[in-house]
Design a protein around this motif. Structure first.
Motif, PDB file in Angstrom:
ATOM      1  N   SER A 113      10.725   5.236  -0.431  1.00 25.13           N
ATOM      2  CA  SER A 113      10.364   6.615  -0.750  1.00 25.13           C
ATOM      3  C   SER A 113       9.769   6.716  -2.155  1.00 25.13           C
ATOM      4  O   SER A 113      10.187   6.026  -3.075  1.00 25.13           O
ATOM      5  N   TYR A 121       0.837  -1.195   0.000  1.00 22.00           N
ATOM      6  CA  TYR A 121       0.000   0.000   0.000  1.00 22.00           C
ATOM      7  C   TYR A 121       0.874   1.247   0.000  1.00 22.00           C
ATOM      8  O   TYR A 121       2.062   1.194   0.292  1.00 22.00           O
ATOM      9  N   ALA A 122       0.227   2.390  -0.325  1.00 25.54           N
ATOM     10  CA  ALA A 122       0.899   3.688  -0.260  1.00 25.54           C
ATOM     11  C   ALA A 122       0.643   4.283   1.118  1.00 25.54           C
ATOM     12  O   ALA A 122      -0.471   4.192   1.641  1.00 25.54           O
ATOM     13  N   ASP A 123       1.691   4.869   1.697  1.00 22.31           N
ATOM     14  CA  ASP A 123       1.584   5.477   3.019  1.00 22.31           C
ATOM     15  C   ASP A 123       2.169   6.880   2.929  1.00 22.31           C
ATOM     16  O   ASP A 123       3.365   7.074   3.111  1.00 22.31           O
ATOM     17  N   GLY A 124       1.322   7.851   2.594  1.00 22.89           N
ATOM     18  CA  GLY A 124       1.805   9.221   2.401  1.00 22.89           C
ATOM     19  C   GLY A 124       2.703   9.272   1.184  1.00 22.89           C
ATOM     20  O   GLY A 124       2.310   8.898   0.082  1.00 22.89           O
ATOM     21  N   GLU A 125       3.948   9.708   1.372  1.00 20.87           N
ATOM     22  CA  GLU A 125       4.917   9.787   0.276  1.00 20.87           C
ATOM     23  C   GLU A 125       5.631   8.459   0.031  1.00 20.87           C
ATOM     24  O   GLU A 125       6.332   8.301  -0.951  1.00 20.87           O
ATOM     25  N   ASP A 126       5.467   7.510   0.965  1.00 13.39           N
ATOM     26  CA  ASP A 126       6.167   6.233   0.865  1.00 13.39           C
ATOM     27  C   ASP A 126       5.265   5.140   0.297  1.00 13.39           C
ATOM     28  O   ASP A 126       4.039   5.241   0.337  1.00 13.39           O
ATOM     29  N   TYR A 127       5.913   4.095  -0.198  1.00 16.34           N
ATOM     30  CA  TYR A 127       5.220   2.898  -0.674  1.00 16.34           C
ATOM     31  C   TYR A 127       5.758   1.737   0.157  1.00 16.34           C
ATOM     32  O   TYR A 127       6.963   1.619   0.345  1.00 16.34           O
TER      33      TYR A 127
END
Length: 187
Positions: free
Chosen positions: A94, A74-80
């Motif tokens: 990142s 999943y995507a978490d803000g700017e991170d994957y």
């Protein structure tokens, strides 16, 4: 350490403290003078491509790059967030490292993440992926003003050009290197 005679496409070299991936190489033996190796290398972190010439047989430092099979979670803000499929360890990567690959990744998809000393370097996708079109205008018969293509939004939010006959909710095959439509997927 390796010599310039051992170079292969995809090999990662350490030059001046930076990591460079060999894109292409050519051994040249001129009629006069010593042999040399002409290479095109791409900065693993910067993404820029440069040409570099080495004398034949010169030692070059190789970097130990570990390519791991991972699953995109999943995507978490700017991170994957990715999960290593061998030990189920999760890694945040990142968005700047994931780059354009994010346009073609869906949750649960298998990818390869290249790591160097525990640091993710880049995400490698398969050459093509199957994605569903979430929105596209209906194609009108006889409408050829746009050479027979129209924009379509994929389930990842990325927009590609598809033929007029392709409708929303259609699963299509997309080239991950160029973003081109390759065809419909039946099933």
């Amino acid at each position: 350490m390796a010599t310039t005679n051992d170079l292969k496409n995809g090999m990662v070299l350490k030059i001046d403290g930076q990591l460079w991936s060999v894109v292409e190489f050519q051994h040249v033996k001129p009629g006069k003078g010593p042999a040399f190796v002409r290479t095109k290398i791409k900065g693993v972190l910067s993404g820029k491509t440069v040409s570099k010439t080495f004398n034949a047989g010169v030692k070059v430092e190789t970097a130990n790059v570990d390519k791991r099979d991972m699953q995109y979670l999943y995507a978490d803000g700017e991170d994957y967030v990715f999960m290593d499929t061998s030990d189920y360890e999760q890694f945040p990567v990142s968005g700047s490292i994931v780059g354009d690959a994010a346009n073609f990744m869906v949750e649960g998809q298998e990818v390869i993440v290249a790591m160097h000393d525990g640091t993710p370097l880049y995400v490698e996708l398969p050459p093509s992926v199957n994605l569903t079109i979430t929105y596209t205008e209906p194609g009108l018969q006889g409408d050829r003003s746009s050479a027979g293509t129209k924009p379509a939004t994929l389930q990842t939010g990325y927009e590609i050009q598809v033929p007029l006959f392709v409708d929303a909710d259609t699963t299509v095959k997309v080239d991950t290197r160029s973003g081109e439509y390759l065809g419909r997927v039946s099933g």
